[in-house]
Structures are given as C-alpha cells and as structure tokens.
Scaffold this motif. Structure first.
Motif, PDB file in Angstrom:
ATOM      1  N   MET A  77       4.639 -11.282   3.019  1.00 54.39           N
ATOM      2  CA  MET A  77       4.034 -10.225   2.271  1.00 54.39           C
ATOM      3  C   MET A  77       2.617 -10.613   1.866  1.00 54.39           C
ATOM      4  N   ARG A  78       2.462 -11.823   1.379  1.00 58.16           N
ATOM      5  CA  ARG A  78       1.119 -12.283   0.984  1.00 58.16           C
ATOM      6  C   ARG A  78       0.150 -12.199   2.167  1.00 58.16           C
ATOM      7  N   ALA A  79       0.595 -12.690   3.320  1.00 66.27           N
ATOM      8  CA  ALA A  79      -0.266 -12.687   4.505  1.00 66.27           C
ATOM      9  C   ALA A  79      -0.603 -11.257   4.929  1.00 66.27           C
ATOM     10  N   GLN A  80       0.370 -10.370   4.860  1.00 68.25           N
ATOM     11  CA  GLN A  80       0.108  -8.986   5.263  1.00 68.25           C
ATOM     12  C   GLN A  80      -0.892  -8.321   4.324  1.00 68.25           C
ATOM     13  N   LEU A  81      -0.767  -8.537   3.034  1.00 66.49           N
ATOM     14  CA  LEU A  81      -1.722  -7.958   2.095  1.00 66.49           C
ATOM     15  C   LEU A  81      -3.124  -8.509   2.326  1.00 66.49           C
ATOM     16  N   GLU A  82      -3.223  -9.778   2.659  1.00 65.32           N
ATOM     17  CA  GLU A  82      -4.532 -10.357   2.990  1.00 65.32           C
ATOM     18  C   GLU A  82      -5.108  -9.709   4.247  1.00 65.32           C
ATOM     19  N   ARG A  83      -4.268  -9.514   5.276  1.00 67.31           N
ATOM     20  CA  ARG A  83      -4.736  -8.856   6.511  1.00 67.31           C
ATOM     21  C   ARG A  83      -5.226  -7.440   6.227  1.00 67.31           C
ATOM     22  N   TRP A  84      -4.557  -6.757   5.296  1.00 65.41           N
ATOM     23  CA  TRP A  84      -4.972  -5.399   4.930  1.00 65.41           C
ATOM     24  C   TRP A  84      -6.175  -5.400   3.989  1.00 65.41           C
ATOM     25  N   GLY A  85      -6.608  -6.582   3.558  1.00 68.93           N
ATOM     26  CA  GLY A  85      -7.729  -6.656   2.629  1.00 68.93           C
ATOM     27  C   GLY A  85      -7.359  -6.236   1.216  1.00 68.93           C
ATOM     28  N   ARG A  86      -6.088  -6.357   0.857  1.00 67.45           N
ATOM     29  CA  ARG A  86      -5.608  -5.929  -0.464  1.00 67.45           C
ATOM     30  C   ARG A  86      -4.954  -7.093  -1.208  1.00 67.45           C
ATOM     31  N   GLY A  87      -5.565  -8.263  -1.083  1.00 71.36           N
ATOM     32  CA  GLY A  87      -5.028  -9.455  -1.717  1.00 71.36           C
ATOM     33  C   GLY A  87      -4.885  -9.341  -3.224  1.00 71.36           C
ATOM     34  N   LEU A 121       6.993  -2.507   3.683  1.00 70.95           N
ATOM     35  CA  LEU A 121       5.707  -2.382   3.014  1.00 70.95           C
ATOM     36  C   LEU A 121       4.859  -1.433   3.836  1.00 70.95           C
ATOM     37  N   ALA A 122       4.125  -0.567   3.159  1.00 73.02           N
ATOM     38  CA  ALA A 122       3.204   0.333   3.853  1.00 73.02           C
ATOM     39  C   ALA A 122       1.993   0.548   2.961  1.00 73.02           C
ATOM     40  N   LEU A 123       0.817   0.520   3.554  1.00 69.71           N
ATOM     41  CA  LEU A 123      -0.420   0.769   2.828  1.00 69.71           C
ATOM     42  C   LEU A 123      -0.874   2.180   3.160  1.00 69.71           C
ATOM     43  N   HIS A 124      -1.072   2.986   2.119  1.00 68.14           N
ATOM     44  CA  HIS A 124      -1.500   4.375   2.290  1.00 68.14           C
ATOM     45  C   HIS A 124      -2.876   4.558   1.674  1.00 68.14           C
ATOM     46  N   GLU A 125      -3.649   5.494   2.215  1.00 68.47           N
ATOM     47  CA  GLU A 125      -4.964   5.793   1.646  1.00 68.47           C
ATOM     48  C   GLU A 125      -5.188   7.298   1.676  1.00 68.47           C
ATOM     49  N   ARG A 126      -5.763   7.786   0.570  1.00 69.24           N
ATOM     50  CA  ARG A 126      -6.136   9.196   0.487  1.00 69.24           C
ATOM     51  C   ARG A 126      -7.316   9.317  -0.472  1.00 69.24           C
ATOM     52  N   ALA A 127      -8.369   9.957  -0.025  1.00 68.08           N
ATOM     53  CA  ALA A 127      -9.547  10.239  -0.851  1.00 68.08           C
ATOM     54  C   ALA A 127     -10.091   8.984  -1.544  1.00 68.08           C
ATOM     55  N   GLY A 128     -10.189   7.878  -0.802  1.00 67.30           N
ATOM     56  CA  GLY A 128     -10.744   6.656  -1.353  1.00 67.30           C
ATOM     57  C   GLY A 128      -9.811   5.881  -2.263  1.00 67.30           C
ATOM     58  N   HIS A 129      -8.581   6.269  -2.316  1.00 69.44           N
ATOM     59  CA  HIS A 129      -7.602   5.569  -3.151  1.00 69.44           C
ATOM     60  C   HIS A 129      -6.498   5.024  -2.257  1.00 69.44           C
ATOM     61  N   LEU A 164       0.039   0.705  -2.242  1.00 74.84           N
ATOM     62  CA  LEU A 164       1.028  -0.037  -1.479  1.00 74.84           C
ATOM     63  C   LEU A 164       2.399   0.515  -1.823  1.00 74.84           C
ATOM     64  N   MET A 165       3.127   0.948  -0.800  1.00 74.72           N
ATOM     65  CA  MET A 165       4.502   1.409  -0.986  1.00 74.72           C
ATOM     66  C   MET A 165       5.424   0.262  -0.625  1.00 74.72           C
ATOM     67  N   ILE A 166       6.210  -0.161  -1.594  1.00 80.22           N
ATOM     68  CA  ILE A 166       7.224  -1.183  -1.396  1.00 80.22           C
ATOM     69  C   ILE A 166       8.568  -0.477  -1.436  1.00 80.22           C
ATOM     70  N   GLN A 167       9.414  -0.743  -0.481  1.00 82.29           N
ATOM     71  CA  GLN A 167      10.726  -0.110  -0.458  1.00 82.29           C
ATOM     72  C   GLN A 167      11.784  -1.136  -0.061  1.00 82.29           C
ATOM     73  N   VAL A 168      12.870  -1.170  -0.830  1.00 86.35           N
ATOM     74  CA  VAL A 168      14.011  -2.031  -0.524  1.00 86.35           C
ATOM     75  C   VAL A 168      15.228  -1.122  -0.401  1.00 86.35           C
ATOM     76  N   SER A 169      15.906  -1.203   0.730  1.00 85.71           N
ATOM     77  CA  SER A 169      17.076  -0.348   0.945  1.00 85.71           C
ATOM     78  C   SER A 169      18.311  -1.204   1.184  1.00 85.71           C
ATOM     79  N   ASP A 170      19.450  -0.633   0.817  1.00 82.95           N
ATOM     80  CA  ASP A 170      20.744  -1.258   1.102  1.00 82.95           C
ATOM     81  C   ASP A 170      21.763  -0.144   1.292  1.00 82.95           C
ATOM     82  N   THR A 171      23.005  -0.519   1.513  1.00 87.10           N
ATOM     83  CA  THR A 171      24.021   0.485   1.829  1.00 87.10           C
ATOM     84  C   THR A 171      24.911   0.851   0.641  1.00 87.10           C
ATOM     85  N   SER A 172      24.506   0.471  -0.568  1.00 86.02           N
ATOM     86  CA  SER A 172      25.276   0.881  -1.746  1.00 86.02           C
ATOM     87  C   SER A 172      24.897   2.311  -2.136  1.00 86.02           C
TER      88      SER A 172
END
Length: 115
Positions: free
Chosen positions: A1-11, A40-48, A51-59
């Motif tokens: 996760m840390r490495a991905q945020l750095e790659r996205w420039g959102r450290g 993890l997904a990085l979204h952008e809209r109108a200069g903003h 980061l969407m973090i999502q954890v799923s399970d089967t409960s």
C-alpha cells in the motif's frame, strides 16, 4: 500500500491509510469470514483526489447506524466494540458498509486537496 501511494504521488495519505487499512482488515479477520479482500483506488474529480479503501469478506456485515449511534452515547460506546471504526470515521471523509450477494464490504474515503 505504501509503495502504491508513492507511485500515485499521494504519499501524504500513507499514515492515515495504514491506520484505516489496519482497522478494516483487523475487523474482517476478527469478525468476518474469508476470503478477505483489500482494494485501493485513487479517484479524481475537479482537482480533488480521494483514496477509496475497501475491505470485503463473506460475512453478512453490520449496521453502520448502530455503530455510529454508540458514538453519541459515551456509556454505550464503552460497553461494546466499534472503537476502531470511530478512528476510521475520524480519518476518513466518509465511510460505510455495502452489502452484496456474497457478503459485505466496508469502505473508507481518504482525501487531501491536490496541491
């Protein structure tokens, strides 16, 4: 996760994201049913950006309104769980629980203004 945020420039989101991911994964492994998935997904809209973090399970999931209601009544908050989700709520611009046919997903949006 840390490495991905750095790659996205959102450290600058890293420390908050680590805490949120830790809490959501801990809940999924402690209270949910496998398999557990993190996305993890990085979204952008109108200069903003956010980061969407999502954890799923089967409960079957839980009622977010019950958890949030505990936060407004300190005596109830001390008697049960949900303390970690209070942290998630404090660090996120929004969070919630989505139910789907194979379980549920807890999500959190983290954001900082684009400089």
């Amino acid at each position: 996760m840390r490495a991905q945020l750095e790659r996205w420039g959102r450290g600058e989101l890293t420390e908050d994201a680590v805490l949120v991911v830790s809490e959501l994964l801990g809940n999924a492994f402690g209270h949910g049913a496998g398999p557990v998935r993190l996305s993890l997904a990085l979204h952008e809209r109108a200069g903003h950006q956010w980061l969407m973090i999502q954890v799923s399970d089967t409960s079957p999931g839980f009622d977010t309104e019950v958890i949030r209601a505990r936060w407004t009544r300190p005596s109830a908050a001390l008697s049960g769980g949900g303390h970690g989700l209070l942290l998630v709520g404090a660090l996120s611009r929004a969070w919630g629980d989505r139910h789907h046919r194979r379980g549920h997903a807890v999500w959190a949006d983290l954001s900082r203004s684009v400089a």
